[in-house]
Design an enzyme around this catalytic site. Structure first.
Site, PDB file in Angstrom:
ATOM      1  N   ARG A 176      56.927  26.474  13.200  1.00  0.00           N
ATOM      2  CA  ARG A 176      56.262  27.202  12.260  1.00  0.00           C
ATOM      3  C   ARG A 176      55.429  28.139  12.583  1.00  0.00           C
ATOM      4  O   ARG A 176      55.747  29.293  11.849  1.00  0.00           O
ATOM      5  CB  ARG A 176      55.151  26.079  11.739  1.00  0.00           C
ATOM      6  CG  ARG A 176      55.733  24.829  11.105  1.00  0.00           C
ATOM      7  CD  ARG A 176      55.067  23.574  11.009  1.00  0.00           C
ATOM      8  NE  ARG A 176      55.764  22.602  10.333  1.00  0.00           N
ATOM      9  CZ  ARG A 176      55.438  21.246  10.195  1.00  0.00           C
ATOM     10  NH1 ARG A 176      54.491  21.074  10.980  1.00  0.00           N
ATOM     11  NH2 ARG A 176      56.179  20.245   9.835  1.00  0.00           N
ATOM     12  N   ARG A 210      56.301  20.098  16.850  1.00  0.00           N
ATOM     13  CA  ARG A 210      56.905  20.737  15.327  1.00  0.00           C
ATOM     14  C   ARG A 210      56.191  21.815  15.216  1.00  0.00           C
ATOM     15  O   ARG A 210      56.811  22.766  14.203  1.00  0.00           O
ATOM     16  CB  ARG A 210      56.800  19.595  14.614  1.00  0.00           C
ATOM     17  CG  ARG A 210      55.403  19.431  13.967  1.00  0.00           C
ATOM     18  CD  ARG A 210      55.348  18.076  13.115  1.00  0.00           C
ATOM     19  NE  ARG A 210      54.068  17.842  12.569  1.00  0.00           N
ATOM     20  CZ  ARG A 210      53.197  17.278  13.188  1.00  0.00           C
ATOM     21  NH1 ARG A 210      53.364  16.889  14.638  1.00  0.00           N
ATOM     22  NH2 ARG A 210      51.989  17.106  12.778  1.00  0.00           N
ATOM     23  N   HIS A 211      54.979  22.386  15.679  1.00  0.00           N
ATOM     24  CA  HIS A 211      54.171  23.511  15.042  1.00  0.00           C
ATOM     25  C   HIS A 211      54.919  24.601  15.577  1.00  0.00           C
ATOM     26  O   HIS A 211      54.651  25.798  15.174  1.00  0.00           O
ATOM     27  CB  HIS A 211      52.746  23.216  15.544  1.00  0.00           C
ATOM     28  CG  HIS A 211      52.167  21.937  15.090  1.00  0.00           C
ATOM     29  ND1 HIS A 211      51.784  21.758  13.718  1.00  0.00           N
ATOM     30  CD2 HIS A 211      51.967  20.782  15.651  1.00  0.00           C
ATOM     31  CE1 HIS A 211      51.680  20.453  13.395  1.00  0.00           C
ATOM     32  NE2 HIS A 211      51.447  20.114  14.494  1.00  0.00           N
ATOM     33  N   ARG A 223      26.958  34.711   5.829  1.00  0.00           N
ATOM     34  CA  ARG A 223      26.156  34.589   4.716  1.00  0.00           C
ATOM     35  C   ARG A 223      26.417  33.310   4.107  1.00  0.00           C
ATOM     36  O   ARG A 223      26.109  33.163   3.046  1.00  0.00           O
ATOM     37  CB  ARG A 223      26.380  35.758   3.721  1.00  0.00           C
ATOM     38  CG  ARG A 223      25.794  37.059   4.378  1.00  0.00           C
ATOM     39  CD  ARG A 223      25.933  38.315   3.391  1.00  0.00           C
ATOM     40  NE  ARG A 223      25.228  39.338   3.629  1.00  0.00           N
ATOM     41  CZ  ARG A 223      25.466  40.902   3.292  1.00  0.00           C
ATOM     42  NH1 ARG A 223      26.510  41.070   2.783  1.00  0.00           N
ATOM     43  NH2 ARG A 223      24.697  41.914   3.846  1.00  0.00           N
ATOM     44  N   GLY A 233      36.791  39.189   5.169  1.00  0.00           N
ATOM     45  CA  GLY A 233      37.155  40.508   5.472  1.00  0.00           C
ATOM     46  C   GLY A 233      37.668  40.454   6.990  1.00  0.00           C
ATOM     47  O   GLY A 233      38.809  41.170   7.305  1.00  0.00           O
ATOM     48  N   ASP A 237      30.020  42.253  12.571  1.00  0.00           N
ATOM     49  CA  ASP A 237      29.469  43.304  11.641  1.00  0.00           C
ATOM     50  C   ASP A 237      28.100  43.180  11.814  1.00  0.00           C
ATOM     51  O   ASP A 237      27.381  42.289  12.395  1.00  0.00           O
ATOM     52  CB  ASP A 237      30.224  43.635  10.649  1.00  0.00           C
ATOM     53  CG  ASP A 237      29.869  42.646   9.316  1.00  0.00           C
ATOM     54  OD1 ASP A 237      29.134  41.805   9.566  1.00  0.00           O
ATOM     55  OD2 ASP A 237      30.408  42.818   8.433  1.00  0.00           O
ATOM     56  N   HIS A 238      27.227  43.980  10.958  1.00  0.00           N
ATOM     57  CA  HIS A 238      25.812  43.894  10.800  1.00  0.00           C
ATOM     58  C   HIS A 238      25.295  42.928  10.273  1.00  0.00           C
ATOM     59  O   HIS A 238      24.199  42.543  10.374  1.00  0.00           O
ATOM     60  CB  HIS A 238      25.488  45.283  10.019  1.00  0.00           C
ATOM     61  CG  HIS A 238      26.152  45.507   8.608  1.00  0.00           C
ATOM     62  ND1 HIS A 238      27.008  45.973   8.588  1.00  0.00           N
ATOM     63  CD2 HIS A 238      25.802  45.087   7.543  1.00  0.00           C
ATOM     64  CE1 HIS A 238      27.839  45.888   7.277  1.00  0.00           C
ATOM     65  NE2 HIS A 238      26.884  45.520   6.471  1.00  0.00           N
ATOM     66  N   HIS A 270      47.264  22.617  15.256  1.00  0.00           N
ATOM     67  CA  HIS A 270      48.431  23.044  14.555  1.00  0.00           C
ATOM     68  C   HIS A 270      48.694  24.354  14.424  1.00  0.00           C
ATOM     69  O   HIS A 270      49.894  24.839  14.375  1.00  0.00           O
ATOM     70  CB  HIS A 270      48.248  22.295  13.183  1.00  0.00           C
ATOM     71  CG  HIS A 270      48.253  20.768  13.042  1.00  0.00           C
ATOM     72  ND1 HIS A 270      48.314  20.213  11.888  1.00  0.00           N
ATOM     73  CD2 HIS A 270      48.323  19.963  14.130  1.00  0.00           C
ATOM     74  CE1 HIS A 270      48.468  18.730  12.170  1.00  0.00           C
ATOM     75  NE2 HIS A 270      48.330  18.828  13.408  1.00  0.00           N
ATOM     76  N   CYS A 278      31.813  38.195   9.966  1.00  0.00           N
ATOM     77  CA  CYS A 278      31.092  39.045   9.050  1.00  0.00           C
ATOM     78  C   CYS A 278      30.452  38.315   8.049  1.00  0.00           C
ATOM     79  O   CYS A 278      30.066  37.034   8.105  1.00  0.00           O
ATOM     80  CB  CYS A 278      32.268  40.042   8.405  1.00  0.00           C
ATOM     81  SG  CYS A 278      33.446  39.176   7.146  1.00  0.00           S
ATOM     82  N   THR A 296      31.026  36.986   4.819  1.00  0.00           N
ATOM     83  CA  THR A 296      31.867  36.035   4.295  1.00  0.00           C
ATOM     84  C   THR A 296      32.735  35.318   5.090  1.00  0.00           C
ATOM     85  O   THR A 296      33.371  34.204   4.977  1.00  0.00           O
ATOM     86  CB  THR A 296      32.727  36.391   3.105  1.00  0.00           C
ATOM     87  OG1 THR A 296      33.612  37.344   3.336  1.00  0.00           O
ATOM     88  CG2 THR A 296      31.769  36.838   1.936  1.00  0.00           C
ATOM     89  N   GLY A 297      33.135  36.017   6.283  1.00  0.00           N
ATOM     90  CA  GLY A 297      34.194  35.596   6.982  1.00  0.00           C
ATOM     91  C   GLY A 297      35.749  35.985   6.496  1.00  0.00           C
ATOM     92  O   GLY A 297      36.708  35.744   7.283  1.00  0.00           O
TER      93      GLY A 297
HETATM   94  C1  RB5 Z   1      29.467  43.648   4.398  1.00  0.00           C
HETATM   95  O1  RB5 Z   1      28.515  43.911   3.431  1.00  0.00           O
HETATM   96  C2  RB5 Z   1      30.468  42.598   3.840  1.00  0.00           C
HETATM   97  O2  RB5 Z   1      31.319  42.875   2.630  1.00  0.00           O
HETATM   98  C3  RB5 Z   1      31.287  41.944   5.055  1.00  0.00           C
HETATM   99  O3  RB5 Z   1      30.329  41.512   6.077  1.00  0.00           O
HETATM  100  C4  RB5 Z   1      32.176  40.808   4.685  1.00  0.00           C
HETATM  101  O4  RB5 Z   1      31.638  39.766   4.268  1.00  0.00           O
HETATM  102  C5  RB5 Z   1      33.434  41.390   4.028  1.00  0.00           C
HETATM  103  O5  RB5 Z   1      34.444  40.355   4.029  1.00  0.00           O
END
Ligand code: RB5
Length: 155
Positions: free
Chosen positions: A139, A135-136, A109, A70, A7-8, A98, A65, A67-68
């Site tokens: 699961r 074994r995986h 970020r 979303g 994303d941006h 696994h 994204c 935080t990774g």
């Molecule tokens: C976008 O502002 C932000 O919410 C997105 O990139 C991400 O971190 C969501 O989980």
């Protein structure tokens, strides 16, 4: 083939990873090759990346994204996708060995993205680790069973 999209928030990190993939001669496709737009919401990016990953069993994805979080939630809604948000090489290695993860999620970020070479090491660990099976399998089948349980319910 490695399918990459962001994303941006992740445009610069994506470019950095693409440079790395290019240098290492990995075949890749940038599926979000557009500049910063308001409409590039992480669920849309997740959908674009995952759809392309599923075109070929040997494809893997890299989805970015802020935080990774979303993007990993969204990727994991796609049947057949096992997306793993990884912040170190250990997670990236075992997500493959696994969990047979087929999408690596990264947070642009996060502090880890500021460390020189760290993201590249995570990407490298993910690409160069392989599912161990055994074994995986049991699961992973249980995960598919859960997918099927909630197919129509949607809650
Ligand atoms: C976008 O502002 C932000 O919410 C997105 O990139 C991400 O971190 C969501 O989980």
């Amino acid at each position: 083939m490695i399918i990459i999209g962001s994303d941006h928030t992740g445009i610069n990190l994506k470019k950095r990873i693409i440079n790395y993939l290019y240098d290492k001669h990995f075949e890749y496709a940038d599926v979000t090759n557009f500049e910063n737009q308001d409409g590039d919401d992480y669920p849309d990016i997740a959908n674009i990346v995952c759809r392309k990953v599923l075109e070929n069993m040997s494809n893997i994805g890299i989805a970015i994204c802020g935080t990774g979080i979303g993007i990993s939630i969204a990727c994991n809604k796609v049947r057949g996708i096992r997306a793993a948000l990884c912040t170190d090489e250990y997670m990236a290695t075992f997500a493959r060995k696994h969990n047979n993860a087929n999408v690596l999620c990264l947070g642009a970020r996060l502090k880890v993205a500021e460390d020189k070479d760290k993201i590249e090491q995570i990407v490298d660990s993910f690409i160069n680790s392989f599912y161990e099976g055994g074994r995986h399998d049991r699961r992973l089948q249980k995960i598919r069973d859960i997918e099927n349980m909630y197919k129509e319910d949607g809650r």
